[in-house]
Motif scaffolding. Structure first.
Motif, PDB file in Angstrom:
ATOM      1  N   GLY A  64     -19.431  33.720   4.145  1.00 42.23           N
ATOM      2  CA  GLY A  64     -18.817  32.913   3.410  1.00 42.23           C
ATOM      3  C   GLY A  64     -19.319  32.827   1.711  1.00 42.23           C
ATOM      4  O   GLY A  64     -18.940  31.734   1.010  1.00 42.23           O
ATOM      5  N   GLU A 109     -17.069  30.159  -0.127  1.00 44.02           N
ATOM      6  CA  GLU A 109     -16.046  29.542   0.610  1.00 44.02           C
ATOM      7  C   GLU A 109     -16.465  28.321   1.535  1.00 44.02           C
ATOM      8  O   GLU A 109     -17.141  28.767   2.746  1.00 44.02           O
ATOM      9  CB  GLU A 109     -15.438  30.796   1.468  1.00 44.02           C
ATOM     10  N   TRP A 110     -16.486  27.227   1.238  1.00 39.25           N
ATOM     11  CA  TRP A 110     -16.989  26.259   2.019  1.00 39.25           C
ATOM     12  C   TRP A 110     -16.570  26.228   3.498  1.00 39.25           C
ATOM     13  O   TRP A 110     -17.359  25.703   4.181  1.00 39.25           O
ATOM     14  CB  TRP A 110     -16.921  24.851   1.194  1.00 39.25           C
ATOM     15  N   SER A 111     -15.387  26.486   3.753  1.00 41.26           N
ATOM     16  CA  SER A 111     -15.007  26.339   5.305  1.00 41.26           C
ATOM     17  C   SER A 111     -15.729  27.243   6.029  1.00 41.26           C
ATOM     18  O   SER A 111     -16.233  26.784   7.011  1.00 41.26           O
ATOM     19  CB  SER A 111     -13.405  26.617   5.147  1.00 41.26           C
ATOM     20  N   LEU A 112     -16.074  28.475   5.600  1.00 39.55           N
ATOM     21  CA  LEU A 112     -16.587  29.651   6.638  1.00 39.55           C
ATOM     22  C   LEU A 112     -18.216  29.023   6.404  1.00 39.55           C
ATOM     23  O   LEU A 112     -19.021  29.195   7.279  1.00 39.55           O
ATOM     24  CB  LEU A 112     -16.748  30.763   5.757  1.00 39.55           C
ATOM     25  N   TRP A 113     -18.758  28.532   5.414  1.00 44.30           N
ATOM     26  CA  TRP A 113     -20.257  28.237   5.118  1.00 44.30           C
ATOM     27  C   TRP A 113     -20.423  27.006   6.128  1.00 44.30           C
ATOM     28  O   TRP A 113     -21.398  27.055   6.677  1.00 44.30           O
ATOM     29  CB  TRP A 113     -20.313  28.048   3.817  1.00 44.30           C
ATOM     30  N   GLN A 114     -19.654  26.016   6.093  1.00 43.07           N
ATOM     31  CA  GLN A 114     -19.883  25.001   6.759  1.00 43.07           C
ATOM     32  C   GLN A 114     -20.223  25.228   8.244  1.00 43.07           C
ATOM     33  O   GLN A 114     -20.846  24.759   8.987  1.00 43.07           O
ATOM     34  CB  GLN A 114     -18.988  23.958   6.473  1.00 43.07           C
ATOM     35  N   GLU A 115     -19.268  26.131   8.811  1.00 42.76           N
ATOM     36  CA  GLU A 115     -19.351  26.357  10.003  1.00 42.76           C
ATOM     37  C   GLU A 115     -20.679  27.154  10.474  1.00 42.76           C
ATOM     38  O   GLU A 115     -21.153  26.893  11.541  1.00 42.76           O
ATOM     39  CB  GLU A 115     -18.025  27.200  10.571  1.00 42.76           C
ATOM     40  N   GLN A 141     -24.099  16.621   3.756  1.00 38.95           N
ATOM     41  CA  GLN A 141     -22.999  16.238   4.601  1.00 38.95           C
ATOM     42  C   GLN A 141     -22.757  14.871   4.442  1.00 38.95           C
ATOM     43  O   GLN A 141     -21.519  14.447   4.105  1.00 38.95           O
ATOM     44  CB  GLN A 141     -23.474  16.756   5.937  1.00 38.95           C
TER      45      GLN A 141
END
Length: 254
Positions: free
Chosen positions: A78, A108-114, A126
Motif C-alpha cells: 500500500g 494507499e490507506w485502504s491497503l495499509w489499514q488492512e 485509529q
C-alpha cells in the motif's frame, strides 16, 4: 551550532516513522531516529531544525532506482514512490513551514489499514480517525452559538488571548496587547504547535501549522479565525453586521 543558519534540514527515512522488518532495517531506523531527535533538540535551543521522513523516491531513490523487487513490495503493502518533482516540491513547502518532523510517504490507506490493523503503534491514530468522523462540539463552540452576533469577536478575542497566555505561562491574559507580535511575546516553534493544537481542539476545525507566522498578532489571528473558520462553524443568520475591534478598550463598534 554557532553558525547563523537559515535552514538545518535532515533527510530522515519513513522507516523511523513507520518501522520495518529485519535487524538491518532496525539499525537503519534507529540511525534515522537520531536525526529526528536532533531536529527537536535544536528547536528547543531556538535554532532551525527540520527532519523529513522521506518515503521511497522513484528513478533515483535508494529503494526504487536499484531494486525493482523493493518497489513491488512497497506497492503490495500500500505504499508508493515519490517522483523527483514531488520530492522537490515537498522540500520547498516544508522548508517554508514551521514544522519540526514530517513524513512524506505516498500511502494507499485502504491497503495499509488492512496490513497494520493490529499494530499497537497505530491504535491512537485509529481512535483519532473515529473522533474526526464523529466530531463533537466543544464547550466554547456551544457558548459561541449562544452569543449574539455583535459580541462574537469580543468573545473570540478573550478565548484566543487565554490560549496564548496558557502556552506562554502568562498569568494575566489581559496584558497581551492586540498588536504585539507573538514572537516578541516569546512564542517559538514548540509553543506555536501547542497553540495551534489548542485552537484546533476548542474550535473543532483545521488550523494551519504556520498560523503564528501567517497571523503573528492577536488581532490578525482573531480576524483570521473569525472570518475563515468560525463563520463555517456557527449557525446563525447569513447577514452579520460588520464589526471592528477597538484595540484600546476591546469594545465592539457596529
Amino acid at each position: 551550532q554557532s553558525q547563523p543558519l537559515d535552514f538545518f534540514v535532515l533527510f530522515s527515512s519513513a522507516t523511523s516513522l513507520l518501522g520495518s522488518l529485519g535487524q538491518g532495517m532496525a539499525n537503519y531506523s534507529a540511525a534515522n531516529g537520531f536525526l529526528d531527535g536532533l531536529a527537536h533538540y535544536r528547536r528547543t535551543m531556538g535554532l532551525p531544525g527540520l527532519s523529513i521522513h522521506w518515503g521511497a523516491v522513484s528513478q533515483v531513490g535508494r529503494a526504487i532506482g536499484r531494486d525493482t523487487e523493493t518497489a513491488a513490495m512497497l506497492s503490495k503493502n500500500g505504499m508508493g514512490a515519490i517522483s523527483p518533482a514531488q520530492f522537490l516540491e515537498s522540500l520547498e513547502l516544508l522548508m517554508s513551514s514551521s514544522d519540526v518532523e514530517v513524513g512524506v510517504v505516498p500511502i494507499e490507506w485502504s491497503l495499509w489499514q488492512e496490513r497494520v490493523a493490529q499494530w499497537p503503534f497505530l491504535v491512537d491514530w485509529q481512535e483519532t480517525i473515529l473522533e474526526v468522523a464523529q466530531p463533537s462540539k466543544s464547550d466554547f463552540l456551544l457558548k459561541l452559538e449562544a452569543t449574539p452576533p455583535n459580541e462574537l469577536r469580543l468573545l473570540l478575542v478573550a478565548h484566543v488571548r487565554r490560549q496564548v497566555a496558557q502556552v506562554l505561562r502568562i498569568s494575566h491574559p489581559e496584558s497581551i496587547e492586540m498588536d504585539t507580535g507573538f514572537f516578541d511575546l516569546g512564542i517559538d516553534s514548540l509553543t506555536s504547535v501547542e497553540l495551534r493544537n489548542k485552537l484546533q481542539g476548542s474550535l473543532k476545525c483545521s488550523v494551519p501549522s504556520t498560523v503564528t507566522l501567517d497571523y503573528p498578532t492577536l488581532k490578525a489571528l482573531v480576524e483570521y479565525l473569525y472570518e475563515q473558520l468560525l463563520l463555517e462553524q456557527v449557525s446563525y443568520s447569513n447577514t452579520v453586521p460588520t464589526e471592528e475591534i477597538n484595540e484600546d478598550r476591546e469594545e465592539i463598534t457596529l
